[in-house]
Write an enzyme that holds these catalytic residues in place. Structure first.
Site, PDB file in Angstrom:
ATOM      1  N   THR A  68       0.689  -1.207  -0.154  1.00 56.84           N
ATOM      2  CA  THR A  68       0.033  -0.147  -0.059  1.00 56.84           C
ATOM      3  C   THR A  68       0.777   1.259  -0.047  1.00 56.84           C
ATOM      4  OG1 THR A  68      -0.325  -0.114   2.486  1.00 56.84           O
ATOM      5  CG2 THR A  68      -2.123  -1.079   1.098  1.00 56.84           C
TER       6      THR A  68
ATOM      7  N   GLN B 168       1.286 -13.177  -1.012  1.00 55.84           N
ATOM      8  CA  GLN B 168       0.028 -13.255  -1.660  1.00 55.84           C
ATOM      9  C   GLN B 168      -0.252 -12.181  -2.746  1.00 55.84           C
ATOM     10  OE1 GLN B 168      -1.189 -13.100   2.671  1.00 55.84           O
ATOM     11  NE2 GLN B 168      -3.022 -13.806   1.718  1.00 55.84           N
TER      12      GLN B 168
ATOM     13  N   HIS C 208      -0.127 -16.501  -5.489  1.00 54.56           N
ATOM     14  CA  HIS C 208      -1.267 -15.999  -6.179  1.00 54.56           C
ATOM     15  C   HIS C 208      -0.733 -15.741  -7.589  1.00 54.56           C
ATOM     16  CE1 HIS C 208      -3.816 -15.338  -2.333  1.00 54.56           C
ATOM     17  NE2 HIS C 208      -3.755 -16.353  -2.620  1.00 54.56           N
TER      18      HIS C 208
ATOM     19  N   CYS D 265      -2.025 -18.155 -21.569  1.00 51.71           N
ATOM     20  CA  CYS D 265      -2.956 -18.736 -22.409  1.00 51.71           C
ATOM     21  C   CYS D 265      -3.702 -19.470 -21.691  1.00 51.71           C
ATOM     22  CB  CYS D 265      -2.551 -19.191 -23.815  1.00 51.71           C
ATOM     23  SG  CYS D 265      -3.707 -19.982 -24.875  1.00 51.71           S
TER      24      CYS D 265
ATOM     25  N   THR E 240      -0.367  -8.880   5.921  1.00 50.98           N
ATOM     26  CA  THR E 240      -1.495  -9.644   5.589  1.00 50.98           C
ATOM     27  C   THR E 240      -2.389  -9.860   6.591  1.00 50.98           C
ATOM     28  OG1 THR E 240      -1.908 -11.991   5.090  1.00 50.98           O
ATOM     29  CG2 THR E 240       0.173 -11.583   6.058  1.00 50.98           C
TER      30      THR E 240
END
Ligand SMILES: [Zn+2]
Length: 252
Positions: free
Chosen positions: A29, A104, A124, A132, A198
């Site tokens: 952030t 993450q 993630h 693809c 987190t």
């Protein structure tokens, strides 16, 4: 946070044999990347935007894909730079104090900060690549974004005509089993586990501190808001990550 607490965590870092770190949105952030699920999060304020990150809608609805590509070319993610907290973790690695970094985040800022790619596990996925969904082709995201800027609203795979997407894990998409397994092994072998920025609310990432504690590791939680793991943590730090992490690492 007071100097005694900083020194205490630094001592744990110095004495640990294997340190594992898990990072979440809170570390980015300060680089200007919005949190998706927090009180001012992108999805909290605009639930419709969550559709573009949900595999089922993305695969079945061209309008969702066109919106997703527009979001990607307008997203600050590709212009963001690492901040002092990312750089502190690079320093920690150079001091020999970081074994595995699980994130993450999909923003790639740990790589951009200079963290060794082999110790970073992006559970993630990441936005640096396009993939693809049909043939598995992968390539640099900026090349596909160029096609969008040149007028292709929903660029198709040049090899097979399949649907392209960022190489992130969408809602409804399985995690990469090998990445998850490596993360769990690292947590199980750690003697010190730091959860940084987190909320520890999303599984399976939230299972990692659980695994670490069960195997005897100390747990330090550095997060602005409360987490479900605060009561079992050895230390909880609420200070701004860009200030507190460099301060701790300087003492290691
Ligand atoms: Zn393809």
């Amino acid at each position: 946070m007071n100097d005694d607490d900083l020194e205490k965590i630094a001592t744990w870092l110095r004495n640990a044999d294997r340190v594992a770190v898990l990072t979440g949105a809170g570390i980015s952030t300060e680089s200007g990347i919005p949190d998706f699920r927090g009180p001012n999060g992108v999805w909290t304020k605009n639930p419709a935007a969550e559709k573009t990150a949900t595999l089922q809608y993305y695969m079945s609805d061209p309008a969702v894909r066109r919106q997703a590509w527009q979001n990607r070319i307008n997203s600050g993610v590709f212009d963001a730079a690492p901040n002092a907290a990312h750089r502190a973790l690079v320093d920690l690695e150079h001091k020999g104090g970081l074994h595995t970094l699980v994130t993450q985040n999909i923003d790639g800022l740990h790589h951009a900060a200079g963290q060794s790619p082999e110790i970073v596990i992006e559970i993630h996925g990441n936005v640096r690549e396009a993939k693809c969904m049909a043939c598995g082709w992968r390539g640099p995201m900026h090349e596909t974004l160029e096609r969008v800027r040149a007028g292709e609203e929903d660029p198709a795979c040049r090899l097979c005509g399949g649907i392209l997407k960022s190489a992130t894990i969408s809602f409804g998409e399985n995690l990469v089993e090998a990445d998850l397994h490596r993360s769990q092994l690292a947590a199980g072998r750690a003697d010190l586990f730091l959860a940084i920025g987190t909320s520890l609310a999303v599984y399976p990432a939230a299972a990692l501190p659980e695994i670490a504690i069960r195997n005897g590791a100390r747990l330090v939680v550095l997060n602005a808001e409360e987490t479900p793991f605060d009561p079992v943590a050895d230390a909880v730090v609420r200070d701004q990550l860009g200030e507190v992490l460099p301060a701790v690492v300087a003492l290691v």
